[in-house]
Design a protein around this motif. Sequence first.
Motif, mmCIF file in Angstrom:
data_model
loop_
_atom_site.group_PDB
_atom_site.id
_atom_site.type_symbol
_atom_site.label_atom_id
_atom_site.label_comp_id
_atom_site.label_asym_id
_atom_site.label_seq_id
_atom_site.Cartn_x
_atom_site.Cartn_y
_atom_site.Cartn_z
ATOM 1 N N VAL A 168 8.028 12.358 4.292
ATOM 2 C CA VAL A 168 7.172 11.143 3.738
ATOM 3 C C VAL A 168 6.132 10.634 4.782
ATOM 4 N N ALA A 169 5.358 9.961 4.409
ATOM 5 C CA ALA A 169 4.287 9.235 5.344
ATOM 6 C C ALA A 169 4.771 8.052 5.696
ATOM 7 N N ASP A 170 5.254 7.446 4.901
ATOM 8 C CA ASP A 170 5.631 5.929 5.145
ATOM 9 C C ASP A 170 6.794 5.356 4.304
ATOM 10 N N MET A 171 7.599 4.470 4.781
ATOM 11 C CA MET A 171 8.541 3.781 3.758
ATOM 12 C C MET A 171 8.644 2.174 4.101
ATOM 13 N N GLU B 286 0.796 -1.209 0.083
ATOM 14 C CA GLU B 286 -0.084 -0.115 0.090
ATOM 15 C C GLU B 286 0.948 1.272 -0.056
ATOM 16 N N VAL B 287 1.417 1.510 -1.340
ATOM 17 C CA VAL B 287 2.222 2.837 -1.291
ATOM 18 C C VAL B 287 2.122 3.703 -2.635
ATOM 19 N N ASP B 288 2.415 4.629 -2.461
ATOM 20 C CA ASP B 288 2.000 5.639 -3.592
ATOM 21 C C ASP B 288 2.998 5.503 -4.883
ATOM 22 N N ARG C 289 3.839 7.628 0.371
ATOM 23 C CA ARG C 289 4.228 6.195 0.873
ATOM 24 C C ARG C 289 4.945 5.717 0.107
ATOM 25 N N GLN D 93 13.802 10.026 5.583
ATOM 26 C CA GLN D 93 13.014 10.433 7.028
ATOM 27 C C GLN D 93 13.696 11.878 7.472
#
Length: 224
Positions: A208-211, A98-100, A181, A203
């Motif tokens: 960024v929201a998530d990695m 679930e990433v962009d 993401r 980071q």
Amino acid sequence: MYHFLQSGFQRILPKRCPTCTDGIVAEPHPVCSTCWAQLWTSVSPRPLNLSFAWGGTSLLPYHLPHVTHTMRSIKFGNRPDLAIALGRLMAKAIPAPEVDVLVPLPLRADRYYARGYNQAERIAQGLHAVWGLPVATRLIQRPLTVHNFGTKSQASRSESDRFGIYGAYAIREPERLNGLRIALVDDTLTTGSTLNAAAEALQKKTRVADMIPLTLAYAVRRRS
């Protein structure tokens, strides 16, 4: 010119399997049917969690001989087509994250010039072909500086030498990454220091929201 001539010869000559060197490769397959079946049966996804990126997956155990030969072919054997095919294999073997965006780890400029392509980028292209996720290749750069420790590869360095490479990564237009993401894509996981350094840079320099980390193969540590 060298890479152009080498590609021309490969199109003219019969394609030998880069994994076993015996079988003839029939188009459009990148390796012989026997080795391709072996790669599929070797799929053994392993959770991948690092200090700055977690919740990812690594697919193939590197120590298996046919996996080792295959991974060496995509890095040193001028086989970008094989890297794309392996990316497709990975995408079919595990659920899409679930990433962009997929962000392949960059090569240093000198290594890119020597190989003619970035194998992590080609793996990401294979993932994109199945998952449909976009690939961003210019968000992270790895310029040739003193931070890159000369020409030694990660595999050839001692364990303690691999953890000072945070400064090797430059982030272009960090504001474009706000809220995204990201899946960081690399070919092989050894200690995880390279992926971790890129994730640390992202980071600390972006929002960024998530990695999550993704690698095609992983090294299995031998027990002493």
